[in-house]
Motif scaffolding. Structure first.
Motif, mmCIF file in Angstrom:
data_model
loop_
_atom_site.group_PDB
_atom_site.id
_atom_site.type_symbol
_atom_site.label_atom_id
_atom_site.label_comp_id
_atom_site.label_asym_id
_atom_site.label_seq_id
_atom_site.Cartn_x
_atom_site.Cartn_y
_atom_site.Cartn_z
ATOM 1 N N GLY A 1 0.772 -1.238 0.000
ATOM 2 C CA GLY A 1 0.000 0.000 0.000
ATOM 3 C C GLY A 1 0.799 1.282 0.000
ATOM 4 O O GLY A 1 0.316 2.321 -0.448
ATOM 5 N N HIS A 2 2.025 1.248 0.502
ATOM 6 C CA HIS A 2 2.850 2.453 0.579
ATOM 7 C C HIS A 2 3.538 2.784 -0.747
ATOM 8 O O HIS A 2 4.055 3.890 -0.920
ATOM 9 N N LEU A 3 3.557 1.851 -1.685
ATOM 10 C CA LEU A 3 4.297 2.042 -2.935
ATOM 11 C C LEU A 3 3.618 3.071 -3.838
ATOM 12 O O LEU A 3 2.392 3.232 -3.793
ATOM 13 N N PRO A 4 4.391 3.745 -4.696
ATOM 14 C CA PRO A 4 3.786 4.630 -5.704
ATOM 15 C C PRO A 4 2.841 3.841 -6.604
ATOM 16 O O PRO A 4 2.977 2.615 -6.744
ATOM 17 N N ASP A 5 1.900 4.524 -7.221
ATOM 18 C CA ASP A 5 0.856 3.864 -8.010
ATOM 19 C C ASP A 5 1.423 2.897 -9.043
ATOM 20 O O ASP A 5 0.962 1.751 -9.157
ATOM 21 N N ALA A 6 2.415 3.337 -9.806
ATOM 22 C CA ALA A 6 2.953 2.518 -10.893
ATOM 23 C C ALA A 6 3.621 1.257 -10.349
ATOM 24 O O ALA A 6 3.463 0.162 -10.912
ATOM 25 N N GLU A 7 4.366 1.388 -9.256
ATOM 26 C CA GLU A 7 5.045 0.226 -8.670
ATOM 27 C C GLU A 7 4.050 -0.758 -8.079
ATOM 28 O O GLU A 7 4.210 -1.977 -8.192
ATOM 29 N N ARG A 8 3.021 -0.228 -7.451
ATOM 30 C CA ARG A 8 1.993 -1.084 -6.847
ATOM 31 C C ARG A 8 1.264 -1.883 -7.934
ATOM 32 O O ARG A 8 1.052 -3.095 -7.807
ATOM 33 N N LEU A 9 0.917 -1.206 -9.002
ATOM 34 C CA LEU A 9 0.223 -1.869 -10.107
ATOM 35 C C LEU A 9 1.115 -2.925 -10.750
ATOM 36 O O LEU A 9 0.675 -4.052 -11.032
ATOM 37 N N ALA A 10 2.387 -2.593 -10.954
ATOM 38 C CA ALA A 10 3.319 -3.554 -11.562
ATOM 39 C C ALA A 10 3.498 -4.778 -10.673
ATOM 40 O O ALA A 10 3.589 -5.909 -11.167
ATOM 41 N N ALA A 11 3.533 -4.567 -9.369
ATOM 42 C CA ALA A 11 3.714 -5.687 -8.439
ATOM 43 C C ALA A 11 2.533 -6.644 -8.505
ATOM 44 O O ALA A 11 2.707 -7.867 -8.522
ATOM 45 N N PHE A 12 1.323 -6.112 -8.583
ATOM 46 C CA PHE A 12 0.154 -6.991 -8.660
ATOM 47 C C PHE A 12 0.043 -7.661 -10.034
ATOM 48 O O PHE A 12 -0.405 -8.804 -10.131
ATOM 49 N N THR B 1 -7.733 -3.185 -9.841
ATOM 50 C CA THR B 1 -8.604 -3.221 -8.666
ATOM 51 C C THR B 1 -7.780 -3.441 -7.404
ATOM 52 O O THR B 1 -7.983 -2.776 -6.385
ATOM 53 N N LEU B 2 -6.837 -4.368 -7.474
ATOM 54 C CA LEU B 2 -5.987 -4.666 -6.320
ATOM 55 C C LEU B 2 -5.130 -3.468 -5.929
ATOM 56 O O LEU B 2 -4.958 -3.181 -4.732
ATOM 57 N N ALA B 3 -4.584 -2.782 -6.928
ATOM 58 C CA ALA B 3 -3.722 -1.635 -6.648
ATOM 59 C C ALA B 3 -4.485 -0.534 -5.920
ATOM 60 O O ALA B 3 -3.971 0.077 -4.972
ATOM 61 N N GLN B 4 -5.722 -0.286 -6.339
ATOM 62 C CA GLN B 4 -6.526 0.736 -5.682
ATOM 63 C C GLN B 4 -6.948 0.294 -4.287
ATOM 64 O O GLN B 4 -6.877 1.073 -3.326
ATOM 65 N N GLN B 5 -7.361 -0.959 -4.176
ATOM 66 C CA GLN B 5 -7.773 -1.481 -2.876
ATOM 67 C C GLN B 5 -6.609 -1.472 -1.891
ATOM 68 O O GLN B 5 -6.775 -1.160 -0.706
#
Length: 256
Positions: A149-160, A178-182
């Motif tokens: 949850g703490h990651l920047p948007d792009a990194e969070r999305l890439a991780a999922f 959906t996961l990145a936003q949640q």
């Protein structure tokens, strides 16, 4: 890089692959099974296994199967003893389990997986299958979402995008966006809830443990039967958040 260095690096990579596979499968395996899993020649794995067994990094479970060795425990115990976060989290975990009577876990991130690093079993006959050392995809769990949850948007999305998988129950969300936003929403409200994602009829209430820079380094979670979660949701939500905050204060994070 000369040929000798390349060979040595390759040998280290293969050894790590063998240990990673054993850790992930959580059961002894034959050299042939290990070779198939890592995509290496059986002769290479036999040689690596022999070297690691000799050094007690691996051990022989029986005549054909290989398991992790006692030397790894020595490394792990020394490493864990130096982790202030772990010591504080374990203390709060035990206290939280005693106060609530429920099973409590401390979880951390291992690349695209969530791993249980500590656990205190609650009262009664309720048992979960995710014991210490269990690794599951991040999208299966409330804790997994918080850990990104703490990651920047792009990194969070890439991780999922890289790690999201279907769960055995078929309930876990797999859409990366959906996961990145949640994940971000859960992190900001310092709370995540799941029911039945990774185990049927099992619920989890999790709160992030953040370091002074806001990085979610681990989570504190209460695991309980699904039918009981909504009876105690408000009570347990406050309990798990307070326990996580206590660990954060010990790490030097100021209250928001």
């Amino acid at each position: 890089m000369n040929d000798e260095t390349r060979k040595r690096t390759s040998g280290i990579d293969r050894a790590l692959q063998v240990m990673d596979i054993l850790t992930e499968r959580q059961t002894p395996m034959s050299a042939y099974e290990l070779a198939k899993s890592v995509g290496a020649p059986v002769s290479t794995i036999y040689r690596i296994v022999d070297d690691l067994v000799e050094r007690e990094v691996l051990s022989r479970a029986d005549e054909t199967r290989i398991w992790l060795g006692p030397r790894l425990m020595r490394y792990g115990l020394v490493y864990r003893s130096q982790m202030n976060m772990f010591a504080e989290a374990r203390r709060e975990m035990l206290a939280l389990s005693k106060r609530t009577g429920e099973t409590v876990q401390v979880c951390a991130r291992d690349d695209g997986m969530m791993v249980v690093i500590a656990m205190a079993e609650g009262e009664g006959h309720f048992r979960v299958t995710s014991y210490v050392g269990t690794r599951v995809p991040l999208n299966w769990t409330a804790s997994g979402r918080l850990l990104l949850g703490h990651l920047p948007d792009a990194e969070r999305l890439a991780a999922f995008r890289k790690s999201a998988r279907s769960s055995q129950t078929g309930i876990a969300e797999t859409d990366p966006e959906t996961l990145a936003q949640q994940s971000r929403d859960d992190y900001l409200q310092r709370l995540a809830l799941q029911t039945g994602n990774s185990e049927y009829s099992v619920a989890c209430i999790a709160a992030p443990i953040r370091d002074p820079d806001g990085v979610c380094v681990s989570t504190m979670s209460i695991v309980l039967p699904e039918q009981r979660v909504f009876e105690r949701l408000e009570e347990l939500t406050g309990e798990v958040q307070r326990a996580a905050e206590a660990v954060e204060r010990a790490l030097g994070r100021r209250a928001a």
